[in-house]
Write an enzyme that holds these catalytic residues in place. Sequence first.
Site, short mmCIF file in Angstrom:
data_model
loop_
_atom_site.label_atom_id
_atom_site.label_comp_id
_atom_site.label_asym_id
_atom_site.label_seq_id
_atom_site.Cartn_x
_atom_site.Cartn_y
_atom_site.Cartn_z
N TRP A 22 0.87 -1.19 0.00
CA TRP A 22 0.00 0.00 0.00
C TRP A 22 0.90 1.23 0.00
O TRP A 22 1.82 1.31 0.82
CB TRP A 22 -0.91 -0.02 1.24
CG TRP A 22 -1.61 1.28 1.50
CD1 TRP A 22 -1.42 2.08 2.58
CD2 TRP A 22 -2.58 1.93 0.67
NE1 TRP A 22 -2.23 3.19 2.48
CE2 TRP A 22 -2.95 3.13 1.32
CE3 TRP A 22 -3.17 1.62 -0.56
CZ2 TRP A 22 -3.88 4.02 0.78
CZ3 TRP A 22 -4.10 2.50 -1.09
CH2 TRP A 22 -4.45 3.68 -0.42
N TYR A 59 -4.87 -0.86 -4.99
CA TYR A 59 -3.68 -0.09 -4.61
C TYR A 59 -3.19 0.71 -5.81
O TYR A 59 -2.81 0.15 -6.84
CB TYR A 59 -2.55 -1.01 -4.09
CG TYR A 59 -2.85 -1.68 -2.76
CD1 TYR A 59 -4.05 -1.48 -2.08
CD2 TYR A 59 -1.90 -2.52 -2.17
CE1 TYR A 59 -4.31 -2.10 -0.87
CE2 TYR A 59 -2.15 -3.15 -0.95
CZ TYR A 59 -3.37 -2.94 -0.32
OH TYR A 59 -3.62 -3.55 0.89
N SER A 150 -10.06 -11.19 3.70
CA SER A 150 -9.43 -10.12 4.47
C SER A 150 -10.52 -9.32 5.17
O SER A 150 -11.57 -9.06 4.58
CB SER A 150 -8.62 -9.21 3.52
OG SER A 150 -8.03 -8.16 4.24
N SER A 202 -0.75 -3.74 8.78
CA SER A 202 -0.38 -2.57 9.60
C SER A 202 0.34 -3.02 10.87
O SER A 202 0.00 -2.58 11.98
CB SER A 202 -1.62 -1.72 9.93
OG SER A 202 -2.27 -1.31 8.75
N ILE A 252 13.34 -1.58 5.22
CA ILE A 252 12.98 -2.78 4.43
C ILE A 252 13.85 -3.95 4.89
O ILE A 252 13.38 -5.06 5.12
CB ILE A 252 13.14 -2.51 2.91
CG1 ILE A 252 12.12 -1.46 2.45
CG2 ILE A 252 13.02 -3.80 2.10
CD1 ILE A 252 12.33 -0.95 1.02
N ASN A 255 13.15 -4.93 8.68
CA ASN A 255 11.90 -5.68 8.82
C ASN A 255 12.09 -7.13 8.40
O ASN A 255 11.62 -8.06 9.07
CB ASN A 255 10.77 -5.03 8.00
CG ASN A 255 10.38 -3.66 8.54
OD1 ASN A 255 10.75 -3.29 9.65
ND2 ASN A 255 9.63 -2.91 7.75
N1 LIG Z 1 -6.26 -6.06 3.70
C1 LIG Z 1 -6.38 -4.79 4.05
O1 LIG Z 1 -7.48 -4.25 4.17
C2 LIG Z 1 -5.13 -4.01 4.32
C3 LIG Z 1 -5.21 -2.76 4.97
C4 LIG Z 1 -4.01 -2.09 5.24
C5 LIG Z 1 -2.80 -2.63 4.84
N2 LIG Z 1 -2.75 -3.83 4.17
C6 LIG Z 1 -1.47 -4.42 3.70
O2 LIG Z 1 -0.58 -4.48 4.80
C7 LIG Z 1 0.62 -3.78 4.47
C8 LIG Z 1 1.24 -3.18 5.72
O3 LIG Z 1 0.35 -2.31 6.38
P1 LIG Z 1 0.47 -0.72 6.32
O4 LIG Z 1 1.22 -0.32 5.11
O5 LIG Z 1 -0.90 -0.20 6.54
O6 LIG Z 1 1.27 -0.35 7.64
P2 LIG Z 1 2.66 -0.73 8.32
O7 LIG Z 1 3.39 -1.76 7.55
O8 LIG Z 1 2.32 -0.99 9.74
O9 LIG Z 1 3.42 0.66 8.29
C9 LIG Z 1 4.01 1.23 7.15
C10 LIG Z 1 4.67 2.54 7.60
O10 LIG Z 1 5.55 2.26 8.67
C11 LIG Z 1 6.85 2.77 8.41
N3 LIG Z 1 7.82 1.70 8.75
C12 LIG Z 1 7.82 0.43 8.31
N4 LIG Z 1 8.84 -0.25 8.83
C13 LIG Z 1 9.50 0.60 9.63
C14 LIG Z 1 10.66 0.48 10.44
N5 LIG Z 1 11.35 -0.67 10.51
N6 LIG Z 1 11.08 1.57 11.14
C15 LIG Z 1 10.39 2.75 11.05
N7 LIG Z 1 9.29 2.92 10.28
C16 LIG Z 1 8.85 1.86 9.57
C17 LIG Z 1 6.90 3.05 6.93
O11 LIG Z 1 7.61 4.23 6.69
P3 LIG Z 1 9.01 4.21 5.87
O12 LIG Z 1 8.62 4.07 4.44
O13 LIG Z 1 9.60 5.51 6.22
O14 LIG Z 1 9.80 3.04 6.37
C18 LIG Z 1 5.44 3.21 6.53
O15 LIG Z 1 5.09 4.57 6.57
C19 LIG Z 1 0.15 -2.76 3.44
O16 LIG Z 1 1.20 -2.18 2.74
C20 LIG Z 1 -0.78 -3.60 2.62
O17 LIG Z 1 -0.06 -4.45 1.73
C21 LIG Z 1 -3.91 -4.53 3.94
#
Ligand SMILES: NC(=O)c1ccc[n+]([C@@H]2O[C@H](COP(=O)([O-])OP(=O)(O)OC[C@H]3O[C@@H](n4cnc5c(N)ncnc54)[C@H](OP(=O)(O)O)[C@@H]3O)[C@@H](O)[C@H]2O)c1
Length: 275
Positions: A22, A59, A150, A202, A252, A255
């Site tokens: 996302w 997305y 999901s 998330s 990246i 993680n």
């Molecule tokens: N099925 C659904 O309805 C649904 C909903 C939401 C998300 N998703 C999926 O789940 C994935 C992950 O969730 P998300 O993107 O909502 O949130 P997330 O992975 O919890 O957070 C992403 C954010 O956290 C920061 N981040 C990541 N790793 C970090 C680290 N090691 N240290 C510091 N900051 C870090 C990133 O910034 P930087 O770029 O600065 O690292 C980015 O802004 C999505 O990309 C998507 O594929 C699915």
Amino acid sequence: MNTTYETIFNEEQIPKIGFGTWRIGGGSHPDPAQDSVSRAALRTALQVGYTHFDTAEVYADGHSEELIGQAIRETGVKRDALFITTKVDPEHLKYEQVFKACEGSRQRLGMDYIDLYLIHWPLAGMKFEETFRALNKLVHDGKVRHLGVSNFSVKLLKQSQEHSETPIITNQVPYSITDRSYVKNGILEYCQQNDILLTAYSPVEKGRLKPNQILRSIAEAHNAKPYQIALAWLISQPSVVTIPMSLNPQHIKENFEAVNIILTEKEIKSLNGLA
Ligand SMILES: NC(=O)c1ccc[n+]([C@@H]2O[C@H](COP(=O)([O-])OP(=O)(O)OC[C@H]3O[C@@H](n4cnc5c(N)ncnc54)[C@H](OP(=O)(O)O)[C@@H]3O)[C@@H](O)[C@H]2O)c1
């Protein structure tokens, strides 16, 4: 014990840490100004060794799928070494719409098949029989290898299981060390008892997770970052995999490496108490 994968049905191995997409390619709409950053992030993820990529037709309105396909072809990683998840939008759950949506995703990814195809969100009053008739055919025709859902409650997950001819292999839901509000509905226990993966999305609360002293001190003990401990805690639980997203090369890598952190029972216990 293999610490890198979760195995389901004694056959399929799913990486415990995959790459969320996302914001890759834009938000709700394509944002070409973000392409170079998105491409660089995907290249880094592939080079670091991520093999599970999670995307969705919504997305960046499909542009995330396009960029993933391009990055994979550019880096030359073999298709069969990868596990690609994408999702059908709740607006596309009628029989013919499901085929059209899946075809669109396959075209944009440039792939013959999708490893895991999820219903992105349940739709009020959705017709399970109709939607799963189409999804079952996609599996039967080899366009999709596995089905999942999901944001489904236990009740809706059970209904999906009743209509799917193949096992529902995951329910992707929000779950993190400090946000357990969704899984309070019993979904984690149900998944664990029924050989279904819970894919935690998330997992670092969209970058808003605030590490407290406990998280910091456990991180220090492992020479790791607090966010890595938050991911290690998630995947220390049976049947839980996760898909953090980042555009930052250092994050990246960090993680992905969280999979190597093995927490002690005592640490898990004190992290359990953080919510
Ligand atoms: N099925 C659904 O309805 C649904 C909903 C939401 C998300 N998703 C999926 O789940 C994935 C992950 O969730 P998300 O993107 O909502 O949130 P997330 O992975 O919890 O957070 C992403 C954010 O956290 C920061 N981040 C990541 N790793 C970090 C680290 N090691 N240290 C510091 N900051 C870090 C990133 O910034 P930087 O770029 O600065 O690292 C980015 O802004 C999505 O990309 C998507 O594929 C699915």
